[in-house]
Design a protein around this motif. Structure first.
Motif, PDB file in Angstrom:
ATOM      1  N   PHE A   9       0.851  -1.184   0.000  1.00  0.00           N
ATOM      2  CA  PHE A   9       0.000   0.000   0.000  1.00  0.00           C
ATOM      3  C   PHE A   9       0.896   1.246   0.000  1.00  0.00           C
ATOM      4  O   PHE A   9       1.789   1.353   0.831  1.00  0.00           O
ATOM      5  CB  PHE A   9      -0.874  -0.039   1.266  1.00  0.00           C
ATOM      6  N   ASP A  10       0.666   2.128  -0.949  1.00  0.00           N
ATOM      7  CA  ASP A  10       1.464   3.354  -1.035  1.00  0.00           C
ATOM      8  C   ASP A  10       0.573   4.561  -1.230  1.00  0.00           C
ATOM      9  O   ASP A  10      -0.360   4.521  -2.020  1.00  0.00           O
ATOM     10  CB  ASP A  10       2.405   3.309  -2.244  1.00  0.00           C
ATOM     11  N   VAL A  11       0.910   5.626  -0.525  1.00  0.00           N
ATOM     12  CA  VAL A  11       0.210   6.904  -0.717  1.00  0.00           C
ATOM     13  C   VAL A  11       1.267   7.936  -1.062  1.00  0.00           C
ATOM     14  O   VAL A  11       2.303   8.005  -0.385  1.00  0.00           O
ATOM     15  CB  VAL A  11      -0.449   7.381   0.595  1.00  0.00           C
ATOM     16  N   SER A  12       1.036   8.717  -2.088  1.00  0.00           N
ATOM     17  CA  SER A  12       2.005   9.759  -2.442  1.00  0.00           C
ATOM     18  C   SER A  12       1.283  11.041  -2.765  1.00  0.00           C
ATOM     19  O   SER A  12       0.191  11.024  -3.315  1.00  0.00           O
ATOM     20  CB  SER A  12       2.817   9.356  -3.667  1.00  0.00           C
ATOM     21  N   VAL A  13       1.944  12.141  -2.412  1.00  0.00           N
ATOM     22  CA  VAL A  13       1.408  13.445  -2.796  1.00  0.00           C
ATOM     23  C   VAL A  13       2.335  14.009  -3.870  1.00  0.00           C
ATOM     24  O   VAL A  13       3.550  14.073  -3.678  1.00  0.00           O
ATOM     25  CB  VAL A  13       1.341  14.402  -1.589  1.00  0.00           C
ATOM     26  N   LEU A  14       1.745  14.340  -5.024  1.00  0.00           N
ATOM     27  CA  LEU A  14       2.517  14.866  -6.153  1.00  0.00           C
ATOM     28  C   LEU A  14       2.168  16.322  -6.362  1.00  0.00           C
ATOM     29  O   LEU A  14       1.019  16.721  -6.178  1.00  0.00           O
ATOM     30  CB  LEU A  14       2.131  14.143  -7.448  1.00  0.00           C
ATOM     31  N   ALA A  54       4.152   7.711   1.783  1.00  0.00           N
ATOM     32  CA  ALA A  54       4.028   6.907   2.999  1.00  0.00           C
ATOM     33  C   ALA A  54       3.346   5.618   2.583  1.00  0.00           C
ATOM     34  O   ALA A  54       2.856   5.513   1.465  1.00  0.00           O
ATOM     35  CB  ALA A  54       3.183   7.643   4.039  1.00  0.00           C
ATOM     36  N   GLY A  55       3.320   4.654   3.454  1.00  0.00           N
ATOM     37  CA  GLY A  55       2.661   3.416   3.060  1.00  0.00           C
ATOM     38  C   GLY A  55       2.882   2.315   4.059  1.00  0.00           C
ATOM     39  O   GLY A  55       3.361   2.544   5.174  1.00  0.00           O
ATOM     40  N   GLN A  70      -9.057   0.517   8.536  1.00  0.00           N
ATOM     41  CA  GLN A  70      -8.534   1.519   9.460  1.00  0.00           C
ATOM     42  C   GLN A  70      -7.039   1.756   9.223  1.00  0.00           C
ATOM     43  O   GLN A  70      -6.567   2.886   9.252  1.00  0.00           O
ATOM     44  CB  GLN A  70      -8.797   1.032  10.900  1.00  0.00           C
ATOM     45  N   ARG A  71      -6.329   0.659   8.954  1.00  0.00           N
ATOM     46  CA  ARG A  71      -4.868   0.788   8.739  1.00  0.00           C
ATOM     47  C   ARG A  71      -4.530   1.596   7.494  1.00  0.00           C
ATOM     48  O   ARG A  71      -3.398   2.023   7.311  1.00  0.00           O
ATOM     49  CB  ARG A  71      -4.231  -0.599   8.639  1.00  0.00           C
ATOM     50  N   LEU A  72      -5.509   1.771   6.593  1.00  0.00           N
ATOM     51  CA  LEU A  72      -5.234   2.550   5.382  1.00  0.00           C
ATOM     52  C   LEU A  72      -5.197   4.050   5.684  1.00  0.00           C
ATOM     53  O   LEU A  72      -4.683   4.827   4.897  1.00  0.00           O
ATOM     54  CB  LEU A  72      -6.312   2.280   4.330  1.00  0.00           C
ATOM     55  N   ARG A  73      -5.745   4.416   6.833  1.00  0.00           N
ATOM     56  CA  ARG A  73      -5.869   5.850   7.110  1.00  0.00           C
ATOM     57  C   ARG A  73      -4.561   6.510   7.520  1.00  0.00           C
ATOM     58  O   ARG A  73      -4.275   7.628   7.114  1.00  0.00           O
ATOM     59  CB  ARG A  73      -6.877   6.093   8.242  1.00  0.00           C
ATOM     60  N   ARG A  74      -3.777   5.800   8.325  1.00  0.00           N
ATOM     61  CA  ARG A  74      -2.597   6.447   8.901  1.00  0.00           C
ATOM     62  C   ARG A  74      -1.611   6.945   7.829  1.00  0.00           C
ATOM     63  O   ARG A  74      -1.182   8.099   7.880  1.00  0.00           O
ATOM     64  CB  ARG A  74      -1.915   5.541   9.920  1.00  0.00           C
ATOM     65  N   PRO A  75      -1.257   6.098   6.848  1.00  0.00           N
ATOM     66  CA  PRO A  75      -0.333   6.606   5.814  1.00  0.00           C
ATOM     67  C   PRO A  75      -0.893   7.804   5.046  1.00  0.00           C
ATOM     68  O   PRO A  75      -0.132   8.694   4.662  1.00  0.00           O
ATOM     69  CB  PRO A  75      -0.153   5.400   4.898  1.00  0.00           C
ATOM     70  N   ILE A  76      -2.224   7.858   4.876  1.00  0.00           N
ATOM     71  CA  ILE A  76      -2.808   9.012   4.174  1.00  0.00           C
ATOM     72  C   ILE A  76      -2.556  10.271   5.001  1.00  0.00           C
ATOM     73  O   ILE A  76      -2.092  11.295   4.498  1.00  0.00           O
ATOM     74  CB  ILE A  76      -4.337   8.839   3.983  1.00  0.00           C
ATOM     75  N   GLU A  77      -2.828  10.124   6.294  1.00  0.00           N
ATOM     76  CA  GLU A  77      -2.631  11.287   7.174  1.00  0.00           C
ATOM     77  C   GLU A  77      -1.178  11.708   7.193  1.00  0.00           C
ATOM     78  O   GLU A  77      -0.858  12.894   7.134  1.00  0.00           O
ATOM     79  CB  GLU A  77      -3.099  10.955   8.600  1.00  0.00           C
TER      80      GLU A  77
END
Ligand code: AMP
Length: 567
Positions: free
Chosen positions: A174-179, A192-193, A278-285
């Motif tokens: 799972f990866d979250v990135s801000v571009l 984050a991820g 729920q675990r998907l939320r923390r990396p987004i934050e």
């Protein structure tokens, strides 16, 4: 011709920029996705893709999957009598994709843009380049996966200062990135991820529900299923996919000739996976925090990765961001399409630039310590100094005390890993420092770890009372292949015997039939055996028309007992 390649952990795709748009290229089976799986059959010949994934189910010792996870390390896996590094296995997947593209385009393919996770460090990136080189491809550029997703969704055509959040939920990661886009440059402002969270965990939760609730199971069945998830993962995966389309689904399994079934609702599934969601939320934050953006400041939220097809994921994102995410491109294909966009820009000499500000250290780095608990001393404790996923470059300091009276030396044992037991983690180096003899706990040292984007770890230690210092430099926590190793690997890969391309579908059907034979019992087994023998006879006769017909018959027969789903 430059192609764009998404070299994924589970699946890989290849695409080209033609007629003003990215176009995916099918493999010999007509699929856009080729499983990132490699096997060597009993005759010593190479199998890549779906047939290799089937082989992994019946003969795991001859197959390798998920090797992207150990890119840039020295780990090897033995297939048959040969040992392969992750670069070599990846090269075999790349070669298969290259051959598909050449057959489709009718011209040689020599250059590629290959995507990598934003968190890949220098060594992992170099390993990916080496894989390309081994496959006979000049790697024009490595492109970060989130940037590729951004390009597929036209970030480069937006006004300056546009920001996208890319939410990528794949099979196992799972990866979250801000571009951010500004003046022809895409910047990965934060990433984050969770490298241990993905669609497979959701399928696993369905499997667990089945074992708990299915009334047709005996206690012995339950124990067997608990021990061996290979027995049920396909059925759970199928039920998970069905639940993306419908409110209810049936998970069904053949066990010793009996069929066991469980009817599931979407609500059951959502309750059982609430913790995963729920675990998907923390990396987004964390990604938003690192990029210093609020959810409402983002221009778009983009969903990629097959597991974002689950309605609950889309709903969670919609609620969190108060808007609908972009998902007009097939979530499995966006990264390959973006790689093709970059390849197209490159071919026109208008390449987009990219900077990555936030690189992360993927492993925890620390030292082994002892602790005095009452009368007892407990050794081999791992004390992390730089925690996993910390953005790099980073510098952190910790203070430690002596554990014995009149201790003269503190020996630092520097390790990398996530185990609480120091000795389970990878040993990186040693550093000793003398301290003044004092009662236990009175002499202190300060240990500073500084890690940079090139994988250099600098360790500085200072004795607080005496003022002595010592330091050491540890190069690259991952390793790369030398020129000589690359030359040798090239020879080894060239020497591998291959099945002709046109035989690939036959191979896949044979491997699939073998897997089903292992799965089933009784009459179905007899039937599979008979179909397989008939098909092998047809193959032996070498008549192309008869082979085509036989292939069609076998495919239909297998579909009749296996649903015909490919994953
Ligand atoms: P990727 O690595 O991006 O190919 O994602 C693969 C993951 O997506 C696997 O865990 C699949 O189970 C999941 N996936 C694919 N299609 C669906 C679907 N229709 N519903 C739920 N999950 C899916």
């Amino acid at each position: 011709m430059i192609v764009g390649i998404d070299l994924g952990t589970t699946n890989s795709l290849i695409a080209v920029f033609r007629d003003g748009r990215p176009q995916l290229i099918p493999n010999t089976l007509g699929d856009f996705s080729t499983p990132s799986a490699v096997a060597i059959d009993e005759t010593g010949k190479l199998i890549v893709g779906l047939a290799a994934r089937e082989r992994a189910a019946t003969d795991p010792a001859r197959a390798a999957q998920a090797f992207k996870r150990w890119m840039g390390t020295e780990r090897t896996v033995k297939l048959g009598d040969k040992a392969f590094r992750a670069e070599e296995l990846s090269a075999l997947v790349l070669q298969a994709l290259k051959a598909d593209a050449e057959a489709f385009l009718g011209e040689p393919v020599t250059e590629a843009v290959i995507t990598v996770p934003a968190y890949f460090n220098e060594a992992q990136r170099r390993a990916t380049r080496t894989a390309g080189e081994l496959a006979g491809l000049k790697v024009e550029r490595l492109l970060n996966e989130p940037t590729a997703a951004g390009l597929a969704y036209g970030l480069q055509d937006r006004p300056d200062n546009s920001t996208f959040l890319v939410f990528d939920l794949g099979g196992g990661t799972f990866d979250v990135s801000v571009l951010e886009y500004f003046d022809g440059v895409v910047e990965v402002r934060a990433s984050a991820g969770d490298t241990r969270l993905g669609g497979e965990d959701f399928a696993h939760a369905i499997g667990k529900l089945f074992i708990e609730r299915c009334g047709a199971l005996s206690l012995a069945d339950r124990e067997r299923l608990q021990k061996d998830p290979a027995l049920w993962w396909r059925a759970a995966e199928q039920a998970k996919r069905d639940l993306s389309e419908r409110d209810t689904a049936t998970m069904g399994l053949m066990l010793d000739g009996r069929r066991a079934e469980l009817e599931l609702t979407r609500a059951d599934f959502e309750t059982a996976t609430a913790d995963l969601l729920q675990r998907l939320r923390r990396p987004i934050e964390r990604a938003l925090q690192d990029a210093q953006l609020s959810p409402s400041a983002l221009d778009e939220v983009v969903l990629v990765g097959g597991a974002t097809r689950m309605p609950m994921v889309r709903q969670m994102i919609t609620r969190l961001f108060q808007r609908l995410p972009l998902r007009t491109i097939d979530p499995d294909q966006a990264i390959a399409q973006g790689a093709a966009v970059q390849a197209g820009l490159k071919a026109r000499d208008a390449a987009l630039d990219e900077v990555v500000l936030t690189d992360v250290m993927p492993f925890s780095l620390g030292v082994i310590t002892s602790q005095q608990v009452g009368q007892q001393r407990i050794g081999d404790r791992f004390s992390p100094i730089i925690e996993r996923n910390t953005p790099v470059p980073v510098s952190r300091m910790e203070r430690y005390c002596t554990v014995s009276d009149n201790q003269k030396v503190v020996e630092l044992d520097i390790r990398q890993g996530e185990s609480p037991l120091g000795s389970d983690n990878l040993h990186l180096g040693k550093l000793d420092i003398e301290v003044p003899p004092l009662p236990a706990g009175d002499a202190a040292i300060e240990v500073r770890f500084t890690y940079d984007a090139n994988g250099l770890l600098e360790v500085d230690v200072r004795d607080v009372q005496g003022g002595r210092t010592a330091s050491t430099l540890i190069r690259n926590t991952a390793t790369e292949m030398s020129e000589a190793q690359i030359a040798e690997a090239l020879l080894q890969l060239r020497a591998l015997k291959r099945h002709p391309r046109e035989e690939e579908e036959n191979r896949y059907l044979v491997e699939r039939a073998k897997r089903l034979y292992e799965d089933r019992l009784g009459e179905q087994r007899n039937a599979i055996q008979a179909w397989l023998s008939e098909f092998e006879q047809v193959l032996d006769a070498q008549d192309p028309r008869a082979i085509r017909q036989g292939r069609q018959r076998l495919r239909e027969a297998l579909d009749s007992i296996d649903g015909g789903f490919r994953f």
